[in-house]
Motif scaffolding. Structure first.
Motif, PDB file in Angstrom:
ATOM      1  N   ASP A  12     -18.136  -5.373 -21.383  1.00 56.60           N
ATOM      2  CA  ASP A  12     -16.960  -6.062 -21.819  1.00 56.60           C
ATOM      3  C   ASP A  12     -17.173  -7.056 -22.846  1.00 56.60           C
ATOM      4  N   ARG A  13     -18.281  -7.772 -22.809  1.00 53.31           N
ATOM      5  CA  ARG A  13     -18.434  -8.701 -23.818  1.00 53.31           C
ATOM      6  C   ARG A  13     -18.770  -7.937 -25.536  1.00 53.31           C
ATOM      7  N   GLU A  15     -17.627  -5.123 -26.224  1.00 52.42           N
ATOM      8  CA  GLU A  15     -16.567  -4.428 -26.886  1.00 52.42           C
ATOM      9  C   GLU A  15     -16.086  -5.902 -27.563  1.00 52.42           C
ATOM     10  N   GLU A  16     -15.709  -6.747 -26.867  1.00 51.34           N
ATOM     11  CA  GLU A  16     -14.987  -7.915 -27.516  1.00 51.34           C
ATOM     12  C   GLU A  16     -15.859  -8.296 -28.867  1.00 51.34           C
ATOM     13  N   SER A  19     -15.406  -5.896 -31.817  1.00 51.72           N
ATOM     14  CA  SER A  19     -14.061  -6.045 -32.549  1.00 51.72           C
ATOM     15  C   SER A  19     -13.923  -7.181 -33.247  1.00 51.72           C
ATOM     16  N   LEU A  41     -20.422 -15.616 -26.367  1.00 50.19           N
ATOM     17  CA  LEU A  41     -20.124 -14.756 -25.530  1.00 50.19           C
ATOM     18  C   LEU A  41     -21.358 -14.459 -24.462  1.00 50.19           C
TER      19      LEU A  41
END
Ligand code: FES
Length: 167
Positions: A12-13, A15-16, A19, A41
């Protein structure tokens, strides 16, 4: 000591982060913002993260590595659960802080800036923390230990090692 970056646990991190890079990369001087975001992160900036940054921004990895190692707010290794700070300010230094620091390093088998392989401890040398009357001083996860002698160190560290067992 090297640590393996866990892609799955960080999915998840990642992906963040990717982006964020896509959004920032065309801005002037974006590398610092990207590195700060990565540090926040993941808690550190391992080579795997630097490679992602390099691939997306086209900034050479050597340049990224140079910036990461130049600024003390960035770290190449994860921080331990318990952050140990040994004060090397003048008052502590003249009362034997270097011996305290050497003992902590020996006990944990890591150097200043390092983290134990179980991720339980990391060590930093700090400046005066304003507790000179208690010199030499060290902090562990915010707890302050003063008037330290090298022979006290093992017991203090053990109390953090055994924390999980006591629960
Ligand atoms: S010099 Fe260590 S607390 Fe001040």
């Amino acid at each position: 000591m090297s640590f393996t970056f866990d892609y799955e646990a960080n999915a998840d991190r990642l992906e963040e982060f990717e982006s964020f890079i896509d959004k920032e990369k065309t801005k002037k001087g974006s590398l610092m913002a990207i590195l700060h975001k990565g540090q926040k992160l993941f808690g550190y900036l391992p080579i795997e993260i630097q490679e992602i940054i390099s691939k997306k921004t086209k900034i050479p990895i050597a340049e990224i590595y140079g910036v990461v190692t130049f600024y003390s707010q960035f770290s190449l290794v994860p921080k331990g659960k318990h952050e140990i700070g040994v004060c090397l300010g003048t008052a502590c230094y003249v009362r034997g802080a270097q011996d305290v620091l050497d003992e902590v390093k020996d006990q944990l088998g890591i150097d200043v800036g390092g983290t134990t392989s179980d991720l339980n401890f990391s060590i930093q040398a700090t400046r005066c923390i304003g507790a000179c009357g208690l010199a030499p001083v060290m902090t562990i996860s915010g707890d302050v230990y003063g008037k330290l002698k090298t022979e006290d160190i093992k017991e203090i560290l053990d109390s953090y090692r055994n924390e999980e067992v006591k629960k």
